[in-house]
Design an enzyme around this catalytic site. Structure first.
Site, mmCIF file in Angstrom:
data_model
loop_
_atom_site.group_PDB
_atom_site.id
_atom_site.type_symbol
_atom_site.label_atom_id
_atom_site.label_comp_id
_atom_site.label_asym_id
_atom_site.label_seq_id
_atom_site.Cartn_x
_atom_site.Cartn_y
_atom_site.Cartn_z
ATOM 1 N N CYS A 160 6.632 -51.264 19.252
ATOM 2 C CA CYS A 160 6.469 -50.499 18.007
ATOM 3 C C CYS A 160 5.256 -51.020 17.245
ATOM 4 O O CYS A 160 4.301 -50.297 17.008
ATOM 5 C CB CYS A 160 7.740 -50.598 17.166
ATOM 6 N N TYR B 294 16.172 -42.881 8.909
ATOM 7 C CA TYR B 294 17.211 -42.207 9.680
ATOM 8 C C TYR B 294 18.191 -41.487 8.757
ATOM 9 O O TYR B 294 18.404 -41.901 7.606
ATOM 10 C CB TYR B 294 17.952 -43.206 10.563
#
Length: 275
Positions: free
Chosen positions: A157, A220
């Site tokens: 990432c 999220y």
């Protein structure tokens, strides 16, 4: 109040108010119960942290900064891919039957290449150039190696750092393809700020700016309400970071860093992590 908190609050409000949802798409991440983990996101957030002003740790909730530093040392100092070499279990979900995350993160940094001056891995090349070629515009690391992606437990990432020396100041750009704002944002900021400080000390330089570029900054779906409660808190003043007087990068450990007067809000909500 902490500038790291203010940046985090601004980023999260922007994502929630102006972001784009992916609920109309099939997504790879899943919640532990198998439900698709959808996100609301903003493309390309760019944040700047001046380490000469303060160490950019969040006060809206406690950040276990020594665990964050332990992870960056696992990657950049140990150059390891074995989860047993960490003091936390944050990578266990991506470990294979051999207890490694494959050819990912630290494994990539430990691979050696031939240069005119000799053979170096990526970390030692950075350290060499900072001391011997500080005017170079090629001082960087990269862990997103396409030919090895199929052998990685997770594609990196935070995948590259670019280092730049201006006068006696070492600045760095952290490039990140994807960021879970609740679980990882300030964790990554703290650990790469610490990395910049360690490289500066090892090179006789002063740590300056850390610039954090996030391509896909997302929250999220199951984190949105938690984020709203978190950013509604009033930030405390930034604590003071004390760093041991060490000039050998390989001598640093997580106890080389100590936050003084670190005041933070209690946060006992369990963070569910999508994988």
């Amino acid at each position: 109040m902490s500038k790291a908190d203010l940046i985090f609050i601004q980023n999260c409000r922007d994502i929630i108010e102006n972001g784009v949802w992916d609920t109309d798409r099939d997504v790879r991440p899943k919640w532990p119960d198998g439900t698709p983990a959808h996100t609301v996101k903003k493309f390309c957030l760019v944040n700047r942290y001046d380490l000469r002003e303060e160490f950019p740790v969040m006060t809206l909730r406690r950040i276990y900064y020594r665990s964050a530093i332990d992870e960056i040392l696992w990657i950049y100092q140990k150059k390891s891919n074995r989860v047993a070499d960490l003091t936390t279990d944050i990578w266990n979900a991506w470990a294979d039957e051999n207890g490694t995350i494959g050819k990912a993160y630290g494994w990539q940094l430990g691979q050696k290449s031939i240069y005119p001056e000799g053979e170096f891995d990526q970390v030692d090349r950075v350290l060499y150039d900072l001391k011997n070629n500080p005017a170079s515009r090629r001082i960087m690391t990269n862990m997103f190696i396409h030919r090895d992606l199929h052998e990685m437990g997770l594609a990196p990432c935070a995948y590259s750092m670019t280092f730049n020396v201006s006068g006696n100041t070492l600045n760095g750009i952290l490039n990140q393809r994807s960021q879970d704002m609740l679980a990882a944002n300030n964790w990554n900021v703290c650990q790469y700020a610490a990395l910049l400080i360690m490289f500066a000390k090892a090179s006789g330089l002063e740590a300056g700016e850390l610039v954090h570029v996030i391509a896909d900054a997302h929250i999220y779906d199951r984190h949105v309400d938690t984020i709203k409660r978190l950013i509604d808190k009033e930030p405390y003043p930034a604590p003071t970071m004390k760093v041991a007087d060490i000039t050998d990068f390989y001598k640093f450990d997580r106890y080389s860093f100590t936050l003084e007067d670190y005041k933070y809000h209690e946060f006992d909500e369990k963070i569910e992590v999508a994988i």
